[in-house]
Scaffold this active site. Structure first.
Site, PDB file in Angstrom:
ATOM      1  CG  ASN A   1      62.708 -74.668  82.982  1.00  0.00           C
ATOM      2  OD1 ASN A   1      62.946 -74.135  84.063  1.00  0.00           O
ATOM      3  ND2 ASN A   1      63.652 -74.990  82.116  1.00  0.00           N
TER       4      ASN A   1
ATOM      5  CB  CYS B   1      71.597 -76.104  84.898  1.00  0.00           C
ATOM      6  SG  CYS B   1      70.574 -77.431  84.293  1.00  0.00           S
TER       7      CYS B   1
ATOM      8  CG  HIS C   1      52.524 -75.601  73.763  1.00  0.00           C
ATOM      9  ND1 HIS C   1      52.663 -76.302  74.940  1.00  0.00           N
ATOM     10  CD2 HIS C   1      53.486 -76.078  72.934  1.00  0.00           C
ATOM     11  CE1 HIS C   1      53.667 -77.150  74.820  1.00  0.00           C
ATOM     12  NE2 HIS C   1      54.181 -77.047  73.613  1.00  0.00           N
TER      13      HIS C   1
ATOM     14  CD  GLU D   1      59.043 -81.028  65.412  1.00  0.00           C
ATOM     15  OE1 GLU D   1      58.537 -80.503  66.411  1.00  0.00           O
ATOM     16  OE2 GLU D   1      58.703 -82.164  65.010  1.00  0.00           O
TER      17      GLU D   1
ATOM     18  CB  CYS E   1      58.295 -72.804  70.767  1.00  0.00           C
ATOM     19  SG  CYS E   1      57.736 -74.015  69.561  1.00  0.00           S
TER      20      CYS E   1
HETATM   21  N1  SAH Z   1      60.165 -80.246  69.268  1.00  0.00           N
HETATM   22  C1  SAH Z   1      59.304 -81.198  69.839  1.00  0.00           C
HETATM   23  C2  SAH Z   1      59.953 -82.074  70.879  1.00  0.00           C
HETATM   24  C3  SAH Z   1      60.928 -81.418  71.820  1.00  0.00           C
HETATM   25  S1  SAH Z   1      60.254 -80.269  72.968  1.00  0.00           S
HETATM   26  C4  SAH Z   1      58.060 -80.518  70.391  1.00  0.00           C
HETATM   27  O1  SAH Z   1      58.036 -79.308  70.457  1.00  0.00           O
HETATM   28  O2  SAH Z   1      57.127 -81.238  70.718  1.00  0.00           O
HETATM   29  C5  SAH Z   1      59.497 -81.353  74.172  1.00  0.00           C
HETATM   30  C6  SAH Z   1      58.404 -80.690  74.986  1.00  0.00           C
HETATM   31  O3  SAH Z   1      58.944 -79.706  75.889  1.00  0.00           O
HETATM   32  C7  SAH Z   1      57.400 -79.971  74.132  1.00  0.00           C
HETATM   33  O4  SAH Z   1      56.079 -80.235  74.520  1.00  0.00           O
HETATM   34  C8  SAH Z   1      57.747 -78.531  74.403  1.00  0.00           C
HETATM   35  O5  SAH Z   1      56.693 -77.694  74.120  1.00  0.00           O
HETATM   36  C9  SAH Z   1      58.135 -78.560  75.852  1.00  0.00           C
HETATM   37  N2  SAH Z   1      58.892 -77.385  76.308  1.00  0.00           N
HETATM   38  C10 SAH Z   1      59.802 -76.680  75.630  1.00  0.00           C
HETATM   39  N3  SAH Z   1      60.289 -75.671  76.378  1.00  0.00           N
HETATM   40  C11 SAH Z   1      59.664 -75.738  77.572  1.00  0.00           C
HETATM   41  C12 SAH Z   1      59.730 -74.993  78.766  1.00  0.00           C
HETATM   42  N4  SAH Z   1      60.559 -73.961  78.888  1.00  0.00           N
HETATM   43  N5  SAH Z   1      58.942 -75.354  79.788  1.00  0.00           N
HETATM   44  C13 SAH Z   1      58.114 -76.407  79.672  1.00  0.00           C
HETATM   45  N6  SAH Z   1      58.009 -77.174  78.581  1.00  0.00           N
HETATM   46  C14 SAH Z   1      58.768 -76.839  77.528  1.00  0.00           C
HETATM   47 FE1  SF4 Z   2      59.421 -75.619  69.778  1.00  0.00          FE
HETATM   48 FE2  SF4 Z   2      60.027 -78.196  70.355  1.00  0.00          FE
HETATM   49 FE3  SF4 Z   2      61.669 -76.720  68.832  1.00  0.00          FE
HETATM   50 FE4  SF4 Z   2      61.445 -76.150  71.385  1.00  0.00          FE
HETATM   51  S1  SF4 Z   2      62.263 -78.027  70.547  1.00  0.00           S
HETATM   52  S2  SF4 Z   2      61.448 -74.672  69.669  1.00  0.00           S
HETATM   53  S3  SF4 Z   2      59.311 -76.636  71.775  1.00  0.00           S
HETATM   54  S4  SF4 Z   2      59.587 -77.316  68.330  1.00  0.00           S
END
Ligand code: SAH
Ligand code: SF4
Length: 390
Positions: free
Chosen positions: A303, A346, A222, A167, A116
């Site tokens: 973030n 961090c 999203h 994921e 993503c």
């Molecule tokens: N892969 C799964 C679970 C882990 S991510 C998923 O995508 O749902 C957990 C959550 O954090 C998800 O809703 C994701 O979209 C969000 N997330 C990831 N990177 C982010 C960022 N930089 N700022 C805010 N939310 C974020």
């Molecule tokens: Fe997308 Fe969740 Fe994987 Fe981040 S952890 S790349 S938000 S699927």
């Protein structure tokens, strides 16, 4: 001889292991309780097991946690651990205390293959799946650490969210036994409503989860249309929004809650305009013969990290977006960020890892550095969703 790490097994798996040792199945329940309810890792401690069994276990099995690379504690009580999973990979778990619950955010993979645009884990690529034992080890360690740390005899962690790195539905075979251990009354005894799998929308696996182990579901939406979601969440090209929403409707037939939580990360000028809110409302409301999707929205402050090229939406825009959804009758929350002060640490955390890492492991270092950026602060906010009992 390599021994089996008993954290890998759900109760059924442990029973099969005990049977192989020539032991009665019910011994597995005793053993399971020692490990998960009492936090025991030394078989000699397990005094109600026959000495002969304890000796057999000592030769064939172990209870092995993940090495902790670092622990950071925020003034607001949020605690994050960075665990070493070998080969220069690390994953993170975060504990978020609240008045009425304690939530642990757990990782399912080192890295992530979905990629993503707004996610630092996605930018770093995929390293490997965690095993069931590595997923459970995060809970095992955190729960028993916290009981000692907070001097509490009873359970500290009441909720688990699979919202750390990775994921979860792309690591299905490890996820399911790990979830079963979380839910088992002889282990953590968590309510299905208080264990949440968060997914970017792996449609076939959502169906399987609904059958195999229905727990609360959060879907990372999203975007309100395919063109935008294709760009932000590349998995959308495989499972577009209409298919994803159909999967949500099917899941609701099995789910322990009567709604799906949609996560929506607010990106400045990208998905935060009034027309996007209107499109979302159209998506989930009943239309023609098509039923709506019973849902709640969680708006997540983004973030930011430099490689994303994206910015956090200003707060007034987030509030206006929330208002539009609420006025259309959709329960909408805006997540508050937690543990901001340890986010500041961090960079230091990455530095610590680097100091201990040999030059030959430079690649690994880079991954760790990126990862420490990956989870905070908004993603941690994402880890405190509306998983409250109603
Ligand atoms: N892969 C799964 C679970 C882990 S991510 C998923 O995508 O749902 C957990 C959550 O954090 C998800 O809703 C994701 O979209 C969000 N997330 C990831 N990177 C982010 C960022 N930089 N700022 C805010 N939310 C974020
Ligand atoms: Fe997308 Fe969740 Fe994987 Fe981040 S952890 S790349 S938000 S699927």
């Amino acid at each position: 001889m390599t021994t089996a790490n008993l954290l890998e097994f759900d109760l059924e798996g442990l029973a099969a292991f005990c049977e192989k040792l020539g032991e009665k199945k019910f011994r597995a329940t005793q053993l399971f309780r020692w490990i998960h309810q009492r936090g025991a890792s030394d078989f000699a401690q397990m005094t109600d097991l026959a000495k002969s069994l304890r000796e057999k276990l000592a030769g064939t099995a172990r209870v092995e946690a993940l090495p902790v690379l670092s622990r950071h504690e925020s003034a607001d009580g949020t605690i994050k651990w960075l665990f070493d999973v070998g080969d220069g990979n690390a994953v993170e778990a975060v504990f978020i205390p609240e008045d009425d619950r304690g939530t642990l955010c757990v990782s399912s993979q080192a890295g992530c293959a979905v990629g993503c645009r707004f996610c630092s884990t996605g930018h770093q690529g995929f390293s490997r799946n965690l095993t069931a034992g590595e997923i459970v080890a995060q809970l095992w360690f955190a729960e028993h650490f916290l009981r000692k740390h907070l001097k509490r005899d009873e359970r500290v962690i009441s909720n688990v969210v699979m919202m750390g790195m990775g994921e979860p539905l792309q690591n299905y075979s490890a996820l399911v036994p790990a979830l079963r251990t979380m839910l088992d009354d002889n282990a953590y005894g968590l309510s299905r409503r208080r264990v949440t799998v968060s997914t970017s929308g792996v449609v076939p696996m959502m169906d399987r989860l609904g059958t195999d182990c229905p727990v609360a579901l959060a879907v990372s939406l999203h975007a309100p249309n395919d063109a935008l979601r294709d760009d932000l969440v590349p998995l959308n090209r495989k499972y577009p929004i209409a298919e994803l929403l159909d999967a949500c409707r099917r899941y609701l037939a099995h789910a322990p809650r009567d709604f799906i939580t949609f996560e929506y990360c607010m990106l400045d000028g990208v998905n935060d305009q009034p027309e996007h809110a209107q499109q979302l409302i159209e998506l989930v409301r009943p239309r023609g013969g098509q039923g709506g999707v019973s849902c709640k929205f969680n708006l997540i402050p983004f973030n930011p990290f430099p490689a994303s090229g994206l910015l956090r939406s200003p707060q007034p825009r987030v509030l206006a977006f929330a208002k539009a959804l609420s006025e259309a009758g959709i329960v909408t929350t805006v997540r508050k960020t937690r543990g901001d002060d340890i986010d500041a640490a961090c960079g230091q955390l990455a530095g610590d890892v680097k100091d201990r890492t040999r030059a030959a492991e430079r690649m690994a270092q880079r991954r760790l550095t990126e990862h420490t950026v990956a989870m905070h602060p908004a993603r941690r906010a994402a880890a405190a969703p509306d998983v409250q009992e109603h």
